[in-house]
Write a protein that holds these residues in place. Structure first.
Motif, PDB file in Angstrom:
ATOM      1  N   GLN A 192       5.598   7.293  -6.485  1.00 56.71           N
ATOM      2  CA  GLN A 192       4.435   8.102  -6.833  1.00 56.71           C
ATOM      3  C   GLN A 192       4.566   8.603  -8.258  1.00 56.71           C
ATOM      4  N   GLY A 193       3.468   8.571  -8.986  1.00 54.76           N
ATOM      5  CA  GLY A 193       3.463   9.073 -10.353  1.00 54.76           C
ATOM      6  C   GLY A 193       2.079   8.924 -10.947  1.00 54.76           C
ATOM      7  N   SER A 194       1.954   9.278 -12.208  1.00 47.40           N
ATOM      8  CA  SER A 194       0.660   9.117 -12.872  1.00 47.40           C
ATOM      9  C   SER A 194       0.822   8.230 -14.093  1.00 47.40           C
ATOM     10  N   ALA A 195      -0.283   7.588 -14.460  1.00 47.33           N
ATOM     11  CA  ALA A 195      -0.296   6.683 -15.604  1.00 47.33           C
ATOM     12  C   ALA A 195      -1.513   7.021 -16.461  1.00 47.33           C
TER      13      ALA A 195
ATOM     14  N   GLY B 110       7.384  10.391 -13.772  1.00 49.82           N
ATOM     15  CA  GLY B 110       8.174  10.779 -12.615  1.00 49.82           C
ATOM     16  C   GLY B 110       9.052   9.663 -12.088  1.00 49.82           C
ATOM     17  N   ASN B 111       8.957   8.497 -12.692  1.00 49.29           N
ATOM     18  CA  ASN B 111       9.729   7.332 -12.271  1.00 49.29           C
ATOM     19  C   ASN B 111      10.293   6.646 -13.509  1.00 49.29           C
TER      20      ASN B 111
ATOM     21  N   CYS C  31       9.739  -1.612 -11.668  1.00 45.63           N
ATOM     22  CA  CYS C  31      10.855  -0.701 -11.917  1.00 45.63           C
ATOM     23  C   CYS C  31      12.092  -1.566 -12.135  1.00 45.63           C
ATOM     24  N   GLY C  32      12.433  -1.824 -13.387  1.00 48.99           N
ATOM     25  CA  GLY C  32      13.525  -2.748 -13.691  1.00 48.99           C
ATOM     26  C   GLY C  32      13.152  -4.141 -13.233  1.00 48.99           C
TER      27      GLY C  32
ATOM     28  N   TYR D 218      -4.504   8.242 -14.040  1.00 53.83           N
ATOM     29  CA  TYR D 218      -4.541   7.887 -12.625  1.00 53.83           C
ATOM     30  C   TYR D 218      -3.269   8.332 -11.917  1.00 53.83           C
ATOM     31  N   GLN D 219      -3.436   8.896 -10.727  1.00 56.01           N
ATOM     32  CA  GLN D 219      -2.324   9.206  -9.832  1.00 56.01           C
ATOM     33  C   GLN D 219      -2.149   7.994  -8.928  1.00 56.01           C
TER      34      GLN D 219
END
Length: 151
Positions: A32-35, A68-69, A93-94, A141-142
């Motif tokens: 979860q996070g925002s962009a 957050g990530n 993520c990687g 965006y969330q």
């Protein structure tokens, strides 16, 4: 009689071992996070040479860090097919990616769209689940990915 009891015990242990080996194990993950997207910086649109932006055949790309990530990026492509704007995206993520697609959502603040997870790489190979994108307004965006991976 004792030999029958030993045989039944051996068969019971063997059956339990076989059943344990074939049981599917599932893991769930949430990202979860925002962009935040800025046109011309991390969001681009390919249009016809006549300069008309939002029309059949136009394609938009986007990529932004997912707050957050650390090390995670939310990226994708939106194609205007005429009847809908189709989105193919991933959270990377990687070397681990979760991939999802569906009808592109709205940028209107408060609007929400849910996409189907269609797979992934790394720890997300064979992933299923959903990704929900909520517009916070201003091209922010969330994003919440609910991921299930079964072995």
């Amino acid at each position: 009689m004792a030999s029958k009891l030993v045989l039944v015990s051996i068969l019971t242990v063997a059956l339990f071992a076989f059943a344990s080996a074939t049981i599917t194990k599932c893991n769930t993950f949430t990202i979860q996070g925002s962009a935040q997207f800025v046109f011309g910086q991390n969001e681009f649109q390919v249009v016809a040479s006549d300069g008309v932006g939002d029309r059949d055949g136009s394609v938009q790309t986007f990529a932004a860090p997912l707050t957050g990530n650390p090390g995670c990026i939310y990226q994708g492509i939106i194609a205007d097919t005429g009847s809908l704007d189709f989105q193919v995206s991933q959270i990377k993520c990687g070397n681990d990616r979760v991939e999802f697609m569906g009808d592109a959502g709205s940028s209107t603040q408060g609007s929400s769209t849910t996409y189907a997870i269609v797979g992934g790489t790394g720890r997300y190979v064979g992933a299923t689940g959903t990704v929900t994108e909520v517009s916070l307004g201003g091209m922010n965006y969330q994003v919440t990915a609910n991921i299930k991976v079964c072995n």
